[in-house]
Design a protein around this motif. Structure first.
Motif, PDB file in Angstrom:
ATOM      1  N   CYS A 190       0.855  -1.185   0.000  1.00  0.00           N
ATOM      2  CA  CYS A 190       0.000   0.000   0.000  1.00  0.00           C
ATOM      3  C   CYS A 190       0.893   1.238   0.000  1.00  0.00           C
ATOM      4  O   CYS A 190       1.844   1.315   0.782  1.00  0.00           O
ATOM      5  N   VAL A 191       0.590   2.201  -0.865  1.00  0.00           N
ATOM      6  CA  VAL A 191       1.389   3.426  -0.966  1.00  0.00           C
ATOM      7  C   VAL A 191       0.605   4.587  -0.360  1.00  0.00           C
ATOM      8  O   VAL A 191      -0.550   4.843  -0.737  1.00  0.00           O
ATOM      9  N   LEU A 192       1.229   5.291   0.591  1.00  0.00           N
ATOM     10  CA  LEU A 192       0.602   6.475   1.180  1.00  0.00           C
ATOM     11  C   LEU A 192       0.728   7.665   0.237  1.00  0.00           C
ATOM     12  O   LEU A 192       1.526   7.668  -0.702  1.00  0.00           O
ATOM     13  N   THR A 193      -0.065   8.688   0.483  1.00  0.00           N
ATOM     14  CA  THR A 193      -0.072   9.854  -0.410  1.00  0.00           C
ATOM     15  C   THR A 193       1.249  10.611  -0.403  1.00  0.00           C
ATOM     16  O   THR A 193       1.557  11.328  -1.361  1.00  0.00           O
ATOM     17  N   ASP A 194       2.047  10.458   0.647  1.00  0.00           N
ATOM     18  CA  ASP A 194       3.340  11.154   0.703  1.00  0.00           C
ATOM     19  C   ASP A 194       4.480  10.318   0.124  1.00  0.00           C
ATOM     20  O   ASP A 194       5.646  10.712   0.188  1.00  0.00           O
ATOM     21  N   GLY A 195       4.166   9.138  -0.429  1.00  0.00           N
ATOM     22  CA  GLY A 195       5.179   8.309  -1.062  1.00  0.00           C
ATOM     23  C   GLY A 195       5.733   7.206  -0.185  1.00  0.00           C
ATOM     24  O   GLY A 195       6.470   6.341  -0.670  1.00  0.00           O
ATOM     25  N   GLN A 196       5.417   7.210   1.119  1.00  0.00           N
ATOM     26  CA  GLN A 196       5.840   6.100   1.974  1.00  0.00           C
ATOM     27  C   GLN A 196       5.058   4.841   1.598  1.00  0.00           C
ATOM     28  O   GLN A 196       3.938   4.919   1.080  1.00  0.00           O
ATOM     29  N   VAL A 197       5.649   3.690   1.883  1.00  0.00           N
ATOM     30  CA  VAL A 197       5.059   2.419   1.459  1.00  0.00           C
ATOM     31  C   VAL A 197       4.885   1.500   2.664  1.00  0.00           C
ATOM     32  O   VAL A 197       5.767   1.407   3.523  1.00  0.00           O
ATOM     33  N   LEU A 198       3.733   0.842   2.738  1.00  0.00           N
ATOM     34  CA  LEU A 198       3.481  -0.171   3.757  1.00  0.00           C
ATOM     35  C   LEU A 198       3.408  -1.533   3.083  1.00  0.00           C
ATOM     36  O   LEU A 198       2.773  -1.677   2.025  1.00  0.00           O
ATOM     37  N   ARG A 356      -0.444 -17.707 -15.099  1.00  0.00           N
ATOM     38  CA  ARG A 356      -0.500 -18.989 -14.401  1.00  0.00           C
ATOM     39  C   ARG A 356      -0.295 -18.759 -12.902  1.00  0.00           C
ATOM     40  O   ARG A 356       0.703 -18.216 -12.470  1.00  0.00           O
ATOM     41  N   GLY A 357      -1.268 -19.200 -12.124  1.00  0.00           N
ATOM     42  CA  GLY A 357      -1.216 -18.976 -10.685  1.00  0.00           C
ATOM     43  C   GLY A 357      -1.325 -17.507 -10.338  1.00  0.00           C
ATOM     44  O   GLY A 357      -0.453 -16.969  -9.644  1.00  0.00           O
ATOM     45  N   PRO A 358      -2.379 -16.816 -10.801  1.00  0.00           N
ATOM     46  CA  PRO A 358      -2.490 -15.370 -10.552  1.00  0.00           C
ATOM     47  C   PRO A 358      -2.568 -15.056  -9.061  1.00  0.00           C
ATOM     48  O   PRO A 358      -3.252 -15.746  -8.312  1.00  0.00           O
ATOM     49  N   ARG A 359      -1.842 -14.019  -8.635  1.00  0.00           N
ATOM     50  CA  ARG A 359      -1.831 -13.647  -7.222  1.00  0.00           C
ATOM     51  C   ARG A 359      -2.026 -12.144  -7.014  1.00  0.00           C
ATOM     52  O   ARG A 359      -3.066 -11.691  -6.581  1.00  0.00           O
ATOM     53  N   GLY A 360      -0.990 -11.357  -7.322  1.00  0.00           N
ATOM     54  CA  GLY A 360      -1.088  -9.925  -7.081  1.00  0.00           C
ATOM     55  C   GLY A 360      -2.073  -9.248  -8.014  1.00  0.00           C
ATOM     56  O   GLY A 360      -2.184  -9.609  -9.188  1.00  0.00           O
ATOM     57  N   LEU A 361      -2.808  -8.257  -7.487  1.00  0.00           N
ATOM     58  CA  LEU A 361      -3.815  -7.539  -8.276  1.00  0.00           C
ATOM     59  C   LEU A 361      -3.920  -6.105  -7.782  1.00  0.00           C
ATOM     60  O   LEU A 361      -3.937  -5.852  -6.586  1.00  0.00           O
ATOM     61  N   HIS A 362      -3.992  -5.154  -8.734  1.00  0.00           N
ATOM     62  CA  HIS A 362      -4.082  -3.742  -8.350  1.00  0.00           C
ATOM     63  C   HIS A 362      -4.661  -2.940  -9.518  1.00  0.00           C
ATOM     64  O   HIS A 362      -4.410  -3.256 -10.682  1.00  0.00           O
ATOM     65  N   PRO A 403       5.695 -13.535  -7.773  1.00  0.00           N
ATOM     66  CA  PRO A 403       5.111 -12.257  -7.348  1.00  0.00           C
ATOM     67  C   PRO A 403       3.793 -12.461  -6.604  1.00  0.00           C
ATOM     68  O   PRO A 403       2.874 -13.091  -7.118  1.00  0.00           O
ATOM     69  N   GLU A 404       3.731 -11.968  -5.386  1.00  0.00           N
ATOM     70  CA  GLU A 404       2.550 -12.108  -4.530  1.00  0.00           C
ATOM     71  C   GLU A 404       1.664 -10.863  -4.551  1.00  0.00           C
ATOM     72  O   GLU A 404       0.457 -10.955  -4.332  1.00  0.00           O
ATOM     73  N   SER A 405       2.268  -9.695  -4.778  1.00  0.00           N
ATOM     74  CA  SER A 405       1.516  -8.442  -4.669  1.00  0.00           C
ATOM     75  C   SER A 405       2.088  -7.410  -5.623  1.00  0.00           C
ATOM     76  O   SER A 405       3.260  -7.480  -6.021  1.00  0.00           O
ATOM     77  N   VAL A 406       1.258  -6.434  -5.967  1.00  0.00           N
ATOM     78  CA  VAL A 406       1.688  -5.374  -6.875  1.00  0.00           C
ATOM     79  C   VAL A 406       0.910  -4.109  -6.525  1.00  0.00           C
ATOM     80  O   VAL A 406      -0.244  -4.170  -6.097  1.00  0.00           O
ATOM     81  N   CYS A 407       1.580  -2.959  -6.687  1.00  0.00           N
ATOM     82  CA  CYS A 407       0.932  -1.681  -6.378  1.00  0.00           C
ATOM     83  C   CYS A 407       1.606  -0.580  -7.191  1.00  0.00           C
ATOM     84  O   CYS A 407       2.807  -0.655  -7.483  1.00  0.00           O
ATOM     85  N   TYR A 408       0.828   0.427  -7.555  1.00  0.00           N
ATOM     86  CA  TYR A 408       1.366   1.558  -8.324  1.00  0.00           C
ATOM     87  C   TYR A 408       1.491   2.776  -7.427  1.00  0.00           C
ATOM     88  O   TYR A 408       0.579   3.104  -6.664  1.00  0.00           O
ATOM     89  N   THR A 412       5.895   8.397  -7.379  1.00  0.00           N
ATOM     90  CA  THR A 412       7.154   8.125  -8.076  1.00  0.00           C
ATOM     91  C   THR A 412       6.946   7.533  -9.469  1.00  0.00           C
ATOM     92  O   THR A 412       7.920   7.199 -10.140  1.00  0.00           O
ATOM     93  N   SER A 413       5.688   7.401  -9.894  1.00  0.00           N
ATOM     94  CA  SER A 413       5.374   6.757 -11.190  1.00  0.00           C
ATOM     95  C   SER A 413       6.072   5.406 -11.287  1.00  0.00           C
ATOM     96  O   SER A 413       6.789   5.114 -12.249  1.00  0.00           O
ATOM     97  N   SER A 414       5.854   4.584 -10.260  1.00  0.00           N
ATOM     98  CA  SER A 414       6.541   3.291 -10.185  1.00  0.00           C
ATOM     99  C   SER A 414       5.559   2.173  -9.868  1.00  0.00           C
ATOM    100  O   SER A 414       4.560   2.376  -9.181  1.00  0.00           O
ATOM    101  N   ILE A 415       5.872   0.986 -10.374  1.00  0.00           N
ATOM    102  CA  ILE A 415       5.136  -0.229 -10.032  1.00  0.00           C
ATOM    103  C   ILE A 415       5.993  -1.022  -9.046  1.00  0.00           C
ATOM    104  O   ILE A 415       7.146  -1.361  -9.339  1.00  0.00           O
TER     105      ILE A 415
END
Length: 431
Positions: A190-198, A356-362, A403-408, A412-415
């Motif tokens: 999870c990405v916070l609005t200030d760019g920090q990541v949980l 195959r084996g879908p996991r992460g979704l965002h 890959p278990e999880s994904v977030c944008y 930082t315009s990053s995945i």
């Protein structure tokens, strides 16, 4: 995680809405083609009928009197007039159908113009407010949060949800800390609005806070495996915690305060929880075989979707920015991405060898759908309709492992990609 043993049938709700209308330009070209084909066909029929009548008149005129010739001429004229009238009648019918189609297209275009105008006015007001606020960062943040849904609607309307990301570069960051007992397994990001990541570290039963450089600066231990995490407010997140053996199924709220994680309220669930996401006051929680909607205070609102045909058929869920579509990972045995309407109606099903084996979704704020193939070591982007692939964004060659999880991250315009039994996360800068 333990497998869910109960099996049954697939069920959904509601009726499937109509497909999206064709773009105006394509519809007009189609009408033009139809008219040309109709005109050519009718002219050819007229030519054939006239030739037939002329031949008949020519054959009949041999050995006839002047009176008979006059009759034949009149008969030929009547036949020609009849053919012309038939042509006029059929053409009028086709033109009326074309007129109705044009009116429909015009209505669709007019509706789009009105939507664009309304969004333009809303965004202009937002721009004026931000200019008046000036350098007051707190007020700017509040204004942007309040106008976030307007910006999302504008991006969706402008077609940004159909734009494929272009990966520019990759970086790798270690999220293991000395007190971890096991390898990290990042099942939620999870990405916070200030760019920090949980991140939710499954095996170490921890939620970790990363700064803008993706370094662990704080962590909070939970009482069971954290399976996912989602943003509620700019400083508060909800964590789905689950332990099958201990029968712990709950949602834990955590606040980020000056670089520290502070535990808040929580509520219990009466079912397994495998994923959690939030949209405008609604919490969507999956159990492995069902999708439920809850209020923020823990009240069960309804069950939106169910599939008891296998284990983890309703594994993870994401919501479009405008809230009109729900995306579900059917992990086993289907290996599919499902797209639902807001009421749980199934709209589309997508499968792919890379999934195959879908996991992460965002789903990004612009409506771009990101999904990971856990067993195929792939991160891909699917069209917002949930029916086609736009791009393979990262593969095993790029260092992707389970890959278990994904977030944008809009900041930082990053995945950001979290992996199973890996102490690192991957960050792909995109444009």
């Amino acid at each position: 995680m333990e497998e869910l043993r109960e099996k049954g049938t697939v069920s959904g709700a509601g009726n499937c809405p109509g497909r999206n209308q064709k773009p105006s330009e394509a519809s007009v070209k189609s009408l033009q083609g139809t008219y040309k084909e109709h005109g050519a066909l009718m002219i050819e029929q007229m030519r054939g009928n006239l030739n037939t009548n002329i031949d008949e008149c020519g054959n009949s005129s041999v050995g006839t009197s002047g009176k008979s010739e006059q009759y034949l001429k009149e008969e030929m004229c009547r036949n020609v007039v009849s053919i012309l009238n038939e042509f006029d009648n059929i053409t009028a019918k086709v033109l009326n159908e074309m007129k109705d189609e044009v009116i429909s297209i015009k209505g669709s275009v007019t509706s789009s113009i009105h939507k664009c105008t309304s969004l333009h006015n809303d965004l202009s007001q937002f721009h004026e407010i931000v200019q008046k606020i000036g350098d007051h960062k707190e007020l700017c943040l509040i204004a942007s949060i309040k106008c976030k849904h307007i910006i999302q609607q504008a991006l969706t309307l402008l077609g940004k949800s159909g734009k494929a990301f272009n990966v520019q570069r990759k970086s790798v960051h270690n999220v293991k800390i000395p007190s971890d007992s096991y390898e990290c397994s990042i099942e939620g990001i999870c990405v916070l609005t200030d760019g920090q990541v949980l991140v939710a570290d499954y095996f170490n039963k921890r939620v970790k806070l990363l700064n803008q450089q993706y370094q662990v600066v704080s962590h909070w231990d939970v009482n069971a495996q954290p399976v996912d995490i989602c943003l509620i407010t700019p400083s508060e997140v909800a964590v789905a915690v689950n332990d099958h053996d201990s029968k712990i199924h709950e949602v834990q709220f955590i606040t980020v305060n000056q670089g520290k994680l502070v535990s808040g309220r929580k509520f219990q669930l009466q079912h397994e929880c495998t994923f959690i996401t939030h949209h405008q006051g609604d919490l969507f929680v999956t159990s492995g075989q069902e999708l439920y909607k809850y209020s923020l205070n823990g009240k069960l609102i309804c069950r939106l979707y169910q599939d008891r045909s296998g284990d983890y058929t309703v594994d993870k869920c994401a919501v479009s920015p405008t809230g009109d579509r729900l995306y579900i990972i059917s992990h086993y045995p289907q290996n599919k991405l499902l797209t639902l309407a807001r009421d749980g109606t199934l709209l589309a099903t997508y499968s792919d060898p890379a999934l195959r084996g879908p996991r992460g979704l965002h789903v990004t704020p612009a409506g771009q759908v990101l999904v990971c193939g856990f067993l195929s070591y792939t991160v891909l982007q699917v069209g917002w309709e949930g029916e086609s692939k736009l791009a393979n964004l990262a593969t095993e060659e790029d260092g992707v492992r389970n890959p278990e999880s994904v977030c944008y991250s809009s900041t930082t315009s990053s995945i950001i990609v979290g992996q199973g039994k890996e102490d690192t996360i991957l960050v792909f800068r995109v444009e």
